[in-house]
Design a protein around this motif. Structure first.
Motif, PDB file in Angstrom:
ATOM      1  N   VAL A  94     -11.329   2.217   4.417  1.00 47.69           N
ATOM      2  CA  VAL A  94     -11.608   0.781   4.438  1.00 47.69           C
ATOM      3  C   VAL A  94     -11.604   0.273   2.998  1.00 47.69           C
ATOM      4  O   VAL A  94     -12.370   0.748   2.166  1.00 47.69           O
ATOM      5  CB  VAL A  94     -12.974   0.474   5.076  1.00 47.69           C
ATOM      6  N   VAL A 115      -8.133   0.149   7.116  1.00 51.48           N
ATOM      7  CA  VAL A 115      -8.597  -1.209   7.373  1.00 51.48           C
ATOM      8  C   VAL A 115      -8.678  -1.946   6.042  1.00 51.48           C
ATOM      9  O   VAL A 115      -9.207  -1.415   5.062  1.00 51.48           O
ATOM     10  CB  VAL A 115      -9.990  -1.210   8.043  1.00 51.48           C
ATOM     11  N   ALA A 134      -6.739  -4.028  10.834  1.00 57.41           N
ATOM     12  CA  ALA A 134      -6.609  -2.589  11.023  1.00 57.41           C
ATOM     13  C   ALA A 134      -5.167  -2.217  11.321  1.00 57.41           C
ATOM     14  O   ALA A 134      -4.474  -2.930  12.058  1.00 57.41           O
ATOM     15  CB  ALA A 134      -7.507  -2.129  12.175  1.00 57.41           C
ATOM     16  N   ARG A 143     -12.398   1.716  14.921  1.00 53.39           N
ATOM     17  CA  ARG A 143     -12.597   0.282  14.681  1.00 53.39           C
ATOM     18  C   ARG A 143     -14.053  -0.117  14.935  1.00 53.39           C
ATOM     19  O   ARG A 143     -14.628  -0.891  14.164  1.00 53.39           O
ATOM     20  CB  ARG A 143     -11.655  -0.519  15.585  1.00 53.39           C
ATOM     21  N   TRP A 158     -11.685 -10.203  13.117  1.00 53.47           N
ATOM     22  CA  TRP A 158     -10.460  -9.409  12.992  1.00 53.47           C
ATOM     23  C   TRP A 158      -9.239 -10.324  13.075  1.00 53.47           C
ATOM     24  O   TRP A 158      -9.194 -11.228  13.906  1.00 53.47           O
ATOM     25  CB  TRP A 158     -10.391  -8.355  14.089  1.00 53.47           C
TER      26      TRP A 158
END
Length: 269
Positions: A94, A115, A134, A143, A158
């Motif tokens: 991430v 991500v 993502a 997720r 998102w």
């Protein structure tokens, strides 16, 4: 949820804020490794008190279930090659670095579940908001684990297209600075009307903070709340006649956000 081992690379303002929120929300310190050459003493004490681990460089033999990259975009090129050992077959990476694409990260770390996330500084007080994208390797479980960690600082939105993260950066990532500048402008305008500078700043600061809290708690949208306090022919209407005039506030924000998005795109190269 058992999220496995969490590695945080970078414990500056944003990384430190996320770490503090994780610990206060119940993430086990034993599951956390913080990699930073020089965290602030207060944060280092918090890491030690929680039973988390700290290292100045990547330890040998360590991979993470979730690897958070809280690095400035300007240092990503230099730092990423040293992080490859952290990324295993089941790792999700991430990144909160503005402008740095998933393709850029893959060029250094290899193909992996990744991500891109863009939080903002109100995360420090649990009132941030994060936009996230993502790639196709991030399954539902990964997720959910990432969202769980991001949500301790505020809501998560998102987006379906990675390019939208640059627009999120321009709107909400950089957005707190626009609000702080609004406070500065309001206070200066009040000073020019004859108020003492410190009083003008207190009035402006508390007005913006209070309006934000009202917006947060009210079921009404911003347009409705604005109309509710605008009496026809009153003082608020007189001020809004200036702010909402052609060529006034909206076009300035259009230009400002376009400039921020352009800069985010430039950081990708």
């Amino acid at each position: 949820m058992d999220m496995g081992s969490i590695v945080l690379v970078g414990a500056g303002n944003m990384g430190g804020a996320m770490l503090s929120r994780w610990l206060s929300s119940g993430v086990a310190g034993a599951n956390l490794l913080v990699i930073d050459p020089g965290p602030k003493p207060a944060l280092l004490a918090e890491i030690e008190a929680a039973g988390a681990r700290h290292a100045t460089t990547v330890p040998d033999g360590v991979t993470g279930s979730i690897v958070f990259l809280a690095l400035k975009p300007q240092v990503m090129e230099a730092v990423l090659p040293s992080l490859t050992s952290l990324v295993g077959a089941d790792t999700v990476v991430v990144s909160v670095a503005a402008g740095k694409t998933l393709a850029f990260m893959e060029s250094h770390l290899g193909r992996a579940a990744m991500v891109r996330a863009m939080p903002n500084t109100p995360a420090m007080v649990g009132r941030g908001i994060t936009g996230a994208f993502a790639n196709s390797l991030v399954n539902a479980e990964k997720r959910q684990a990432v969202e769980t960690l991001l949500k301790v600082s505020g809501p998560v939105e998102w987006v379906a297209d990675e390019a939208d993260i640059d627009a999120v950066t321009a709107l909400s990532g950089s957005g707190p600075a626009y609000v702080f500048y609004l406070v500065e402008c309001m206070a200066e305008a009040g000073r020019k009307l004859g108020l003492p500078a410190d009083l003008a700043m207190r009035l402006a600061r508390e007005t913006v903070a209070g309006a934000g809290e009202l917006l947060h708690q009210s079921p009404d949208d911003a347009t409705t709340l604005r109309r509710n306090v605008t009496s026809p022919g009153g003082t608020t209407a007189a001020a809004l006649g200036v702010l909402m005039a052609e060529g006034a506030m909206q076009p300035l924000f259009d230009q400002a956000l376009a400039a921020a998005r352009k800069r985010a795109e430039e950081l990708a190269s």
